[in-house]
Write an enzyme that holds these catalytic residues in place. Structure first.
Site, PDB file in Angstrom:
ATOM      1  N   HIS A   1       0.866  -1.178   0.000  1.00 63.80           N
ATOM      2  CA  HIS A   1       0.000   0.000   0.000  1.00 63.80           C
ATOM      3  C   HIS A   1       0.905   1.232   0.000  1.00 63.80           C
ATOM      4  CE1 HIS A   1      -3.657   2.168   0.234  1.00 63.80           C
ATOM      5  NE2 HIS A   1      -3.368   2.725   1.378  1.00 63.80           N
TER       6      HIS A   1
ATOM      7  N   GLU B   1       2.507  -1.142   7.957  1.00 66.29           N
ATOM      8  CA  GLU B   1       2.484  -2.144   6.882  1.00 66.29           C
ATOM      9  C   GLU B   1       3.714  -3.042   6.968  1.00 66.29           C
ATOM     10  OE1 GLU B   1       2.053  -0.620   2.886  1.00 66.29           O
ATOM     11  OE2 GLU B   1       1.596  -2.623   2.105  1.00 66.29           O
TER      12      GLU B   1
ATOM     13  N   HIS C   1      -0.755   8.665  -5.398  1.00 64.78           N
ATOM     14  CA  HIS C   1      -1.823   7.890  -4.777  1.00 64.78           C
ATOM     15  C   HIS C   1      -3.109   8.150  -5.558  1.00 64.78           C
ATOM     16  CE1 HIS C   1      -4.369   5.807  -2.176  1.00 64.78           C
ATOM     17  NE2 HIS C   1      -3.780   6.052  -1.021  1.00 64.78           N
TER      18      HIS C   1
END
Lengths: 93, 402
Positions: free
Chosen positions: B293, B304, B330
């Site tokens: 991600h 993460e 993003h």
């Protein structure tokens, strides 16, 4: 006697922390007051709106910001400095 | 259960239009982030983004239809055309058995932004008559269904930054379970406008100077835009009509943190990764690449990393993990679809897209992030693609080479 600025900052923090302004002391941290990262962002927004300033703050790197959020007193001092124009603009926040 | 394969892929994003050109850009480690260019951008504190440039919709669509297409629909249509062509399809082979599920967070955000500007800022008393059908979040899948005759299930899913992974995962599950024979799926986002950026700016999580996932000097995310669309169908169906599978979607898992609205959660993220592996009957040892991600925020990248460590244990350091948001930005609801392209590149070409902007190691981010330069000649049999969204919505896809 507290100044108007001090009183306004205190009431902003108190409102976010769901406390009475008179319960706040300068050495208290936002953690102690139960303010999380979103609460902090709301405090900063309210400060910007109240005093018509831009606060240099990035949640990814609070330590690097030229705006001390380590305690209630530090925030009051930072706002006073910001209003006096001693802090660089928020363009690099 | 039926096996599900990808037989077509298409994209437009800040790196390039087209999958081949996007793969080239990723392999070269190009960065699509630059100064934002739209009305009032000079009033932003955050002035960089991964914006699509040189796209001329008036040259690509009938003008009568273009009036109904917000940019997020345009990006989905351009990407779907490419995916359908690669799959060798002009229309759904069996209309009632084919559908479309796309992810988006903002839907027709630019249409809404323009309409608000007209009534609030410009003092106008009317907006364009197609404002509602342009801005609705299901506009993109609806126009895909019209264009290709997809008469099966058709809808958008919206889970912020995990929207595309949820869309692809749902489409995969429907085809695998026999509820449909084929699907167009992926996601699209076009939120780069003044209102959209102002909203993100307010949250104080944006970087003013670049996206540097997992690097100690990272200071936030950089917004992008674009779409990725895939044709998926049963392996049996693909082979029967002579289509070449690009990769197999082997597993999917989704869950919720049920915790904080914006802070990610390690255990929940780890549980989603474990779930995808289990669904795919994939041993952790099989995984040769993880598309992270990897947003470039302080919190996501640390958590993460911890989640990957929790799942892979000591082997975590042997699994290359990269965050391609450092290149295409993003893309919010479209980001998982664009990132799946990096997974296809790993599986099909043995090239691992890099994490750009990587400078200083962070003790809390201590995996192999394929820093700054793509890795070539790697044999990858299986990959994971992570998405951990605001709202605590997690969605992880597992793919295998075929």
């Amino acid at each position: 006697m507290r100044s108007d600025v001090q009183n306004q900052v205190l009431s902003i923090i108190a409102r976010e922390a769901l406390r009475a302004p008179e319960d706040l002391r300068n050495e208290m941290t936002l953690d102690e007051l139960g303010l999380d990262s979103l609460g902090l962002v709301e405090v900063i927004f309210a400060i910007e709106e109240t005093f018509d300033v831009s606060v240099p703050f990035n949640a990814n790197d609070p330590a690097a910001a030229q705006f001390d959020i380590s305690s209630v007193g530090a925030i009051i001092a930072a706002v006073e400095k910001l209003i006096s124009g001693d802090t660089p603009s928020a363009a690099v926040a | 259960m039926r096996r599900v394969v990808i037989t077509g892929a298409g994209t437009i994003n800040a790196l390039a239009e087209g999958v081949a050109a996007t793969h080239r850009a990723m392999a070269e480690g190009r960065c699509g982030i630059g100064p934002l260019n739209f009305p009032d951008a000079d009033r932003l504190n955050i002035r960089i983004g991964a914006q699509i440039r040189g796209f001329a919709p008036q040259d690509r669509f009938d003008l009568s239809k273009l009036a109904l297409y917000d940019a997020f629909t345009q990006y989905a249509l351009v990407s779907a055309d490419e995916a359908m062509a690669q799959a060798g399809l002009e229309a759904a082979p069996d209309p009632a058995r084919w559908g479309v599920i796309l992810g988006t967070a903002g839907g027709g955000h630019t249409t809404a932004n323009d309409a608000y500007r007209a009534v609030y800022a410009d003092g106008k008393n009317r907006v364009h008559p197609f404002t509602v059908p342009k801005l609705m979040a299901n506009a993109a899948p609806a126009h895909l269904s019209i264009r290709y005759g997809l008469q099966g299930p058709g809808f958008s899913v919206t889970t912020a930054c995990a929207s595309s992974n949820h869309a692809i995962g749902l489409a995969f599950q429907m085809v695998r379970a026999g509820l449909a024979d084929g699907m167009l799926t992926g996601g699209s986002e076009a939120m780069l406008n003044f209102g959209g950026l102002k909203a993100w700016e307010g949250l104080r999580v944006m970087s003013p100077d670049g996206c540097r996932p997992f690097s100690a000097d990272r200071n936030g995310m950089v917004q992008g835009e674009g779409a990725g669309v895939f044709v998926i169908e049963t392996l049996e169906g693909a082979l029967a009509r002579g289509a070449a599978p690009l990769a197999e979607i082997a597993g999917f898992a989704m869950n919720s943190d049920a915790g904080d609205i914006v802070m990610p959660d390690r255990d929940s993220a780890a549980r989603a990764i474990v779930g995808a592996l289990a669904d795919a009957e994939m041993a952790p040892e099989e995984v040769g690449y993880i598309n992270a991600h990897g947003t470039g925020t302080a919190a996501n990248d640390r958590i993460e990393t911890a989640a990957i460590r929790q799942v892979f244990g000591a082997r975590a350091e042997a699994v290359p993990v990269s965050a391609t948001k450092s290149m295409h930005g993003h893309c919010i609801g479209g980001t998982g679809a664009v990132e799946l392209l990096a997974c296809l590149m790993a599986l099909r070409e043995g090239v691992l897209a890099p994490t750009l902007g990587y400078g200083t190691p962070d003790p809390e981010c201590d995996l192999d992030y394929v820093p700054n330069t793509a890795r070539r000649g790697v044999s990858v049999g299986a990959v994971l693609s992570n998405a951990f969204a605001f709202g605590g919505s997690n969605a992880v896809l597992a793919l295998r080479a075929i």
